[in-house]
Scaffold this motif. Structure first.
Motif, PDB file in Angstrom:
ATOM      1  N   PHE A 103     118.553  59.532  26.712  1.00 57.10           N
ATOM      2  CA  PHE A 103     118.970  60.402  27.814  1.00 57.10           C
ATOM      3  C   PHE A 103     120.010  61.417  27.337  1.00 57.10           C
ATOM      4  O   PHE A 103     119.945  62.601  27.688  1.00 57.10           O
ATOM      5  N   GLU A 104     120.940  60.977  26.514  1.00 51.92           N
ATOM      6  CA  GLU A 104     122.000  61.863  26.040  1.00 51.92           C
ATOM      7  C   GLU A 104     121.467  62.931  25.088  1.00 51.92           C
ATOM      8  O   GLU A 104     122.142  63.954  24.870  1.00 51.92           O
ATOM      9  N   ARG A 105     120.281  62.726  24.540  1.00 46.29           N
ATOM     10  CA  ARG A 105     119.673  63.728  23.671  1.00 46.29           C
ATOM     11  C   ARG A 105     118.834  64.745  24.444  1.00 46.29           C
ATOM     12  O   ARG A 105     118.309  65.683  23.838  1.00 46.29           O
ATOM     13  N   CYS A 106     118.690  64.540  25.730  1.00 38.34           N
ATOM     14  CA  CYS A 106     117.978  65.514  26.565  1.00 38.34           C
ATOM     15  C   CYS A 106     118.863  66.732  26.727  1.00 38.34           C
ATOM     16  O   CYS A 106     119.949  66.651  27.310  1.00 38.34           O
ATOM     17  N   ARG A 107     118.418  67.873  26.235  1.00 36.98           N
ATOM     18  CA  ARG A 107     119.308  69.012  26.047  1.00 36.98           C
ATOM     19  C   ARG A 107     119.430  69.926  27.257  1.00 36.98           C
ATOM     20  O   ARG A 107     120.181  70.912  27.205  1.00 36.98           O
ATOM     21  N   HIS A 108     118.687  69.675  28.314  1.00 33.17           N
ATOM     22  CA  HIS A 108     118.735  70.534  29.496  1.00 33.17           C
ATOM     23  C   HIS A 108     118.694  69.656  30.738  1.00 33.17           C
ATOM     24  O   HIS A 108     118.098  68.565  30.725  1.00 33.17           O
ATOM     25  N   PRO A 109     119.317  70.081  31.855  1.00 29.71           N
ATOM     26  CA  PRO A 109     119.262  69.277  33.078  1.00 29.71           C
ATOM     27  C   PRO A 109     117.852  68.909  33.516  1.00 29.71           C
ATOM     28  O   PRO A 109     117.634  67.787  34.010  1.00 29.71           O
ATOM     29  N   ALA A 110     116.895  69.804  33.337  1.00 36.58           N
ATOM     30  CA  ALA A 110     115.515  69.494  33.724  1.00 36.58           C
ATOM     31  C   ALA A 110     114.977  68.320  32.921  1.00 36.58           C
ATOM     32  O   ALA A 110     114.250  67.465  33.444  1.00 36.58           O
ATOM     33  N   MET A 111     115.350  68.265  31.660  1.00 32.95           N
ATOM     34  CA  MET A 111     114.894  67.184  30.788  1.00 32.95           C
ATOM     35  C   MET A 111     115.546  65.863  31.185  1.00 32.95           C
ATOM     36  O   MET A 111     114.892  64.805  31.188  1.00 32.95           O
ATOM     37  N   ARG A 112     116.837  65.923  31.516  1.00 32.42           N
ATOM     38  CA  ARG A 112     117.528  64.710  31.941  1.00 32.42           C
ATOM     39  C   ARG A 112     116.971  64.212  33.277  1.00 32.42           C
ATOM     40  O   ARG A 112     116.864  63.000  33.507  1.00 32.42           O
ATOM     41  N   CYS A 113     116.607  65.136  34.145  1.00 29.99           N
ATOM     42  CA  CYS A 113     115.970  64.762  35.408  1.00 29.99           C
ATOM     43  C   CYS A 113     114.617  64.110  35.154  1.00 29.99           C
ATOM     44  O   CYS A 113     114.264  63.110  35.794  1.00 29.99           O
ATOM     45  N   ASP A 114     113.839  64.677  34.216  1.00 27.06           N
ATOM     46  CA  ASP A 114     112.559  64.064  33.833  1.00 27.06           C
ATOM     47  C   ASP A 114     112.757  62.601  33.440  1.00 27.06           C
ATOM     48  O   ASP A 114     112.014  61.707  33.854  1.00 27.06           O
ATOM     49  N   TYR A 115     113.763  62.385  32.597  1.00 24.40           N
ATOM     50  CA  TYR A 115     113.974  61.051  32.044  1.00 24.40           C
ATOM     51  C   TYR A 115     114.443  60.079  33.119  1.00 24.40           C
ATOM     52  O   TYR A 115     113.947  58.943  33.220  1.00 24.40           O
ATOM     53  N   LEU A 116     115.375  60.517  33.944  1.00 26.68           N
ATOM     54  CA  LEU A 116     115.909  59.646  34.989  1.00 26.68           C
ATOM     55  C   LEU A 116     114.840  59.237  35.978  1.00 26.68           C
ATOM     56  O   LEU A 116     114.787  58.065  36.399  1.00 26.68           O
ATOM     57  N   ARG A 117     113.936  60.146  36.357  1.00 29.03           N
ATOM     58  CA  ARG A 117     112.923  59.789  37.358  1.00 29.03           C
ATOM     59  C   ARG A 117     112.002  58.700  36.838  1.00 29.03           C
ATOM     60  O   ARG A 117     111.574  57.839  37.591  1.00 29.03           O
ATOM     61  N   MET A 118     111.682  58.723  35.538  1.00 31.80           N
ATOM     62  CA  MET A 118     110.878  57.637  34.977  1.00 31.80           C
ATOM     63  C   MET A 118     111.627  56.322  35.057  1.00 31.80           C
ATOM     64  O   MET A 118     111.065  55.291  35.453  1.00 31.80           O
ATOM     65  N   CYS A 119     112.885  56.345  34.661  1.00 34.53           N
ATOM     66  CA  CYS A 119     113.697  55.125  34.677  1.00 34.53           C
ATOM     67  C   CYS A 119     113.811  54.551  36.086  1.00 34.53           C
ATOM     68  O   CYS A 119     113.658  53.344  36.292  1.00 34.53           O
ATOM     69  N   PHE A 120     114.084  55.403  37.059  1.00 28.84           N
ATOM     70  CA  PHE A 120     114.339  54.936  38.416  1.00 28.84           C
ATOM     71  C   PHE A 120     113.075  54.388  39.069  1.00 28.84           C
ATOM     72  O   PHE A 120     113.082  53.270  39.612  1.00 28.84           O
ATOM     73  N   ILE A 121     111.995  55.136  39.062  1.00 25.64           N
ATOM     74  CA  ILE A 121     110.769  54.678  39.728  1.00 25.64           C
ATOM     75  C   ILE A 121     110.220  53.440  39.023  1.00 25.64           C
ATOM     76  O   ILE A 121     109.708  52.517  39.663  1.00 25.64           O
ATOM     77  N   LEU A 122     110.336  53.370  37.706  1.00 27.01           N
ATOM     78  CA  LEU A 122     109.894  52.183  36.988  1.00 27.01           C
ATOM     79  C   LEU A 122     110.689  50.956  37.408  1.00 27.01           C
ATOM     80  O   LEU A 122     110.125  49.878  37.613  1.00 27.01           O
ATOM     81  N   GLU A 123     111.984  51.102  37.578  1.00 24.19           N
ATOM     82  CA  GLU A 123     112.843  49.946  37.877  1.00 24.19           C
ATOM     83  C   GLU A 123     112.873  49.601  39.363  1.00 24.19           C
ATOM     84  O   GLU A 123     112.826  48.421  39.722  1.00 24.19           O
ATOM     85  N   LYS A 124     112.883  50.599  40.246  1.00 27.22           N
ATOM     86  CA  LYS A 124     113.056  50.341  41.671  1.00 27.22           C
ATOM     87  C   LYS A 124     111.812  50.631  42.507  1.00 27.22           C
ATOM     88  O   LYS A 124     111.657  50.068  43.592  1.00 27.22           O
ATOM     89  N   GLY A 125     110.964  51.546  42.041  1.00 24.53           N
ATOM     90  CA  GLY A 125     109.864  52.005  42.872  1.00 24.53           C
ATOM     91  C   GLY A 125     110.347  53.005  43.911  1.00 24.53           C
ATOM     92  O   GLY A 125     111.540  53.088  44.212  1.00 24.53           O
ATOM     93  N   GLY A 126     109.428  53.784  44.461  1.00 26.86           N
ATOM     94  CA  GLY A 126     109.770  54.772  45.457  1.00 26.86           C
ATOM     95  C   GLY A 126     109.095  56.089  45.164  1.00 26.86           C
ATOM     96  O   GLY A 126     108.068  56.139  44.493  1.00 26.86           O
ATOM     97  N   MET A 127     109.691  57.177  45.649  1.00 24.60           N
ATOM     98  CA  MET A 127     109.118  58.504  45.461  1.00 24.60           C
ATOM     99  C   MET A 127     110.180  59.462  44.953  1.00 24.60           C
ATOM    100  O   MET A 127     111.292  59.520  45.484  1.00 24.60           O
TER     101      MET A 127
END
Length: 277
Positions: A103-127
């Motif tokens: 995550f810390e190597r994601c160089r732009h906010p859009a990239m960090r958002c990409d990464y976080l959404r995978m982590c969150f939906i994988l762990e918690k589920g949702g939209m």
């Protein structure tokens, strides 16, 4: 000869052709795509995930897009809003050093958002929905009607130099021409633990940690990454004779509308202005 041999998902042309095949099978009502799935209960929780990297500098026009979803509180939704700091804290809590380093190597906010959404939906589920999406109807209920992962199809038409209209993606009679079929990572609606998201997260993490030089956003954490994970997973299900556990959406444009005339699109908060397409 196998049209889609192992590893085909890393070939742009084969991956696109496979996604096109999946779309056509769903359009035709293939049993493997739209039947044999439990629609009486859903395992997708009513959680809505959004992201804006800097909460102290949220543009008013983006705030208006986000607020369009507030009515879902009356439908029992839980709301989650992350920024760069809270996203890193979430990943540190629920994942490990590898994921946090990625995550810390994601160089732009859009990239960090990409990464976080995978982590969150994988762990918690949702939209998950992008911050520039505006809710326009009650079709969101369709997203939660069963436990399949829901994703939006996209197609870049090189013959016109632009994106194909959503309705045309489903046409079985498309004239010949160079087109790139793939799935978007907005929206993502799914249950916790879905194997496509797990594979997409692993793939993105490996590339972020093990590739020297500048990584292209779309293929590392964005739609290209998710499409590759989906294609590999879907092919294995097909070879095993199992129904597909995801659905390509035909109706997202009746649920939400992307707003293009937002202030941030003209500066470096828009990743395309910094790194190109």
């Amino acid at each position: 000869m196998d049209l889609y041999p192992p590893g085909f998902e890393e070939c742009d042309d084969l991956r696109s052709a496979f996604i096109r095949d999946i779309i056509l099978k769903q359009c035709e009502g293939s049993r493997n795509v739209i039947e044999d799935f439990n629609t009486s209960q859903t395992s997708i929780p009513k959680r809505l995930l959004r992201y804006w990297h800097d909460p102290l500098n949220l543009p008013d026009d983006v705030r208006g897009c986000l607020e369009s979803w507030d009515s879902l509180a009356d439908e029992g939704f839980e709301f989650y809003m992350f920024d760069d700091t809270s996203a890193a804290e979430y990943i540190a809590e629920f994942y490990g050093e590898r994921e946090l380093s990625a995550f810390e190597r994601c160089r732009h906010p859009a990239m960090r958002c990409d990464y976080l959404r995978m982590c969150f939906i994988l762990e918690k589920g949702g939209m998950y929905i992008d911050a520039d999406d505006v809710l326009i109807g009650d079709g969101w209920k369709y997203m939660f009607r069963d436990e399949r992962l829901k994703l939006q199809p996209l197609c870049y038409d090189m013959t016109i130099g632009g994106m194909m209209a959503a309705a045309d993606i489903w046409r079985p009679d498309l004239p010949s021409g160079k087109r790139i079929f793939y799935v978007n990572n907005d929206p993502i609606a799914g249950p916790a633990g879905h194997p496509i998201l797990r594979s997409a997260l692993v793939r993105a993490t490996e590339k972020l940690l093990n590739t020297n030089g500048t990584l292209e956003i779309q293929s590392t954490t964005g739609p290209g990454n998710l499409t590759a994970a989906l294609a590999a997973h879907a092919r294995q299900l097909e070879l095993s004779g199992l129904p597909l556990d995801f659905e390509i959406l035909r109706n997202w444009d009746s649920i939400a509308e992307m707003r293009w005339n937002l202030s941030y699109r003209s500066d470096d908060r828009n990743w395309r202005n910094v790194y190109g397409c």
